[in-house]
Design a protein around this motif. Structure first.
Motif, short mmCIF file in Angstrom:
data_model
loop_
_atom_site.label_atom_id
_atom_site.label_comp_id
_atom_site.label_asym_id
_atom_site.label_seq_id
_atom_site.Cartn_x
_atom_site.Cartn_y
_atom_site.Cartn_z
N ALA A 188 -20.29 -8.94 23.81
CA ALA A 188 -21.17 -8.36 22.79
C ALA A 188 -20.26 -7.73 21.74
CB ALA A 188 -22.09 -7.31 23.41
N PRO A 189 -19.91 -8.49 20.70
CA PRO A 189 -18.90 -8.04 19.74
C PRO A 189 -19.11 -6.63 19.20
CG PRO A 189 -19.46 -10.31 19.30
CD PRO A 189 -20.42 -9.82 20.36
N GLY A 190 -20.35 -6.23 18.95
CA GLY A 190 -20.61 -4.91 18.39
C GLY A 190 -20.85 -3.83 19.41
N PHE A 191 -20.48 -4.06 20.68
CA PHE A 191 -20.76 -3.09 21.74
C PHE A 191 -20.17 -1.73 21.43
CE2 PHE A 191 -19.28 -0.98 25.65
CZ PHE A 191 -20.52 -0.67 26.20
N SER A 192 -21.01 -0.74 21.60
CA SER A 192 -20.61 0.65 21.48
C SER A 192 -21.42 1.42 22.52
CB SER A 192 -20.91 1.17 20.07
OG SER A 192 -20.51 2.51 19.95
N PRO A 193 -20.76 2.27 23.33
CA PRO A 193 -21.50 3.01 24.36
C PRO A 193 -22.71 3.74 23.77
CG PRO A 193 -19.16 3.33 24.63
CD PRO A 193 -19.35 2.60 23.34
N GLY A 194 -23.84 3.62 24.45
CA GLY A 194 -25.07 4.27 24.02
C GLY A 194 -25.92 3.44 23.08
N GLU A 195 -25.43 2.28 22.67
CA GLU A 195 -26.16 1.42 21.76
C GLU A 195 -26.64 0.16 22.49
OE1 GLU A 195 -26.75 2.16 18.51
OE2 GLU A 195 -25.72 4.07 18.87
N VAL A 196 -27.72 -0.43 22.00
CA VAL A 196 -28.21 -1.70 22.52
C VAL A 196 -27.72 -2.80 21.58
CG1 VAL A 196 -30.24 -3.08 23.07
CG2 VAL A 196 -30.24 -0.62 23.55
N VAL A 197 -27.02 -3.77 22.15
CA VAL A 197 -26.50 -4.89 21.35
C VAL A 197 -26.79 -6.19 22.07
CG1 VAL A 197 -24.66 -3.56 20.26
CG2 VAL A 197 -24.20 -4.73 22.40
N ARG A 198 -26.79 -7.27 21.34
CA ARG A 198 -27.04 -8.59 21.92
C ARG A 198 -25.71 -9.26 22.25
NH1 ARG A 198 -31.35 -11.56 22.28
NH2 ARG A 198 -32.50 -10.27 20.81
N ALA A 199 -25.62 -9.79 23.48
CA ALA A 199 -24.43 -10.52 23.89
C ALA A 199 -24.44 -11.90 23.25
CB ALA A 199 -24.37 -10.64 25.40
N GLU A 200 -23.29 -12.35 22.80
CA GLU A 200 -23.16 -13.68 22.23
C GLU A 200 -22.69 -14.70 23.25
OE1 GLU A 200 -20.78 -13.58 18.69
OE2 GLU A 200 -22.20 -12.29 17.64
N ALA A 201 -22.11 -14.23 24.35
CA ALA A 201 -21.65 -15.14 25.41
C ALA A 201 -21.77 -14.43 26.75
CB ALA A 201 -20.20 -15.55 25.15
N TYR A 202 -21.97 -15.23 27.79
CA TYR A 202 -22.13 -14.71 29.14
C TYR A 202 -21.40 -15.65 30.09
CZ TYR A 202 -24.38 -13.86 33.66
OH TYR A 202 -24.61 -13.61 34.99
N SER A 203 -20.65 -15.10 31.03
CA SER A 203 -20.02 -15.91 32.06
C SER A 203 -20.06 -15.16 33.38
CB SER A 203 -18.58 -16.27 31.69
OG SER A 203 -17.81 -15.10 31.52
#
Length: 124
Positions: free
Chosen positions: A29-44
């Motif tokens: 999730a490129p824009g991940f920041s603790p406490g925020e909801v972000v969309r993952a672009e890839a999953y493995s």
């Protein structure tokens, strides 16, 4: 003619003791920041743990590897399937409960990461 590892040495029989198997899930999730909801672009997802990782490298190098481990539940079954897929002989005991699952969130743009571990019971 004997078989050789990719580096030209004789393959060895190796026993790896890995008492911390895990089923690893990774979200990018490129824009991940603790406490925020972000969309993952890839999953493995894949088998992991120090012992499994060492066994996988040794098997890739051409060695005959056995991995001594304790597995449990559905995640443990997936770890055993991964061992077979990588040519690792699993010497395992089944335990009640569930093999731990580790979830890692990578913030490739932000540089932040997060980790959660669940499933395994603590030894008492």
């Amino acid at each position: 003619m004997s078989s050789r590892t990719p580096h030209g040495s004789e393959p060895s029989r190796v026993l790896v003791i890995g008492l911390n198997p895990a089923w690893q899930q990774v979200l990018d999730a490129p824009g991940f920041s603790p406490g925020e909801v972000v969309r993952a672009e890839a999953y493995s997802c894949f088998a992991s743990g120090k012992g499994f990782n060492a066994a996988k490298v040794l098997a890739r190098l051409g060695h005959a590897v056995s991995l001594l481990q304790v597995v449990a539940g559905d995640a443990g079954g997936r770890v055993l399937e991964a061992c077979a897929a990588h040519g690792i002989r699993s010497l395992h005991a089944r335990a009640p409960g569930e093999t731990r699952t580790c979830i890692t969130v990578l913030g490739s743009a932000s540089g932040e990461t997060g980790q959660a571990v669940g499933g395994a019971r603590r030894a008492t």
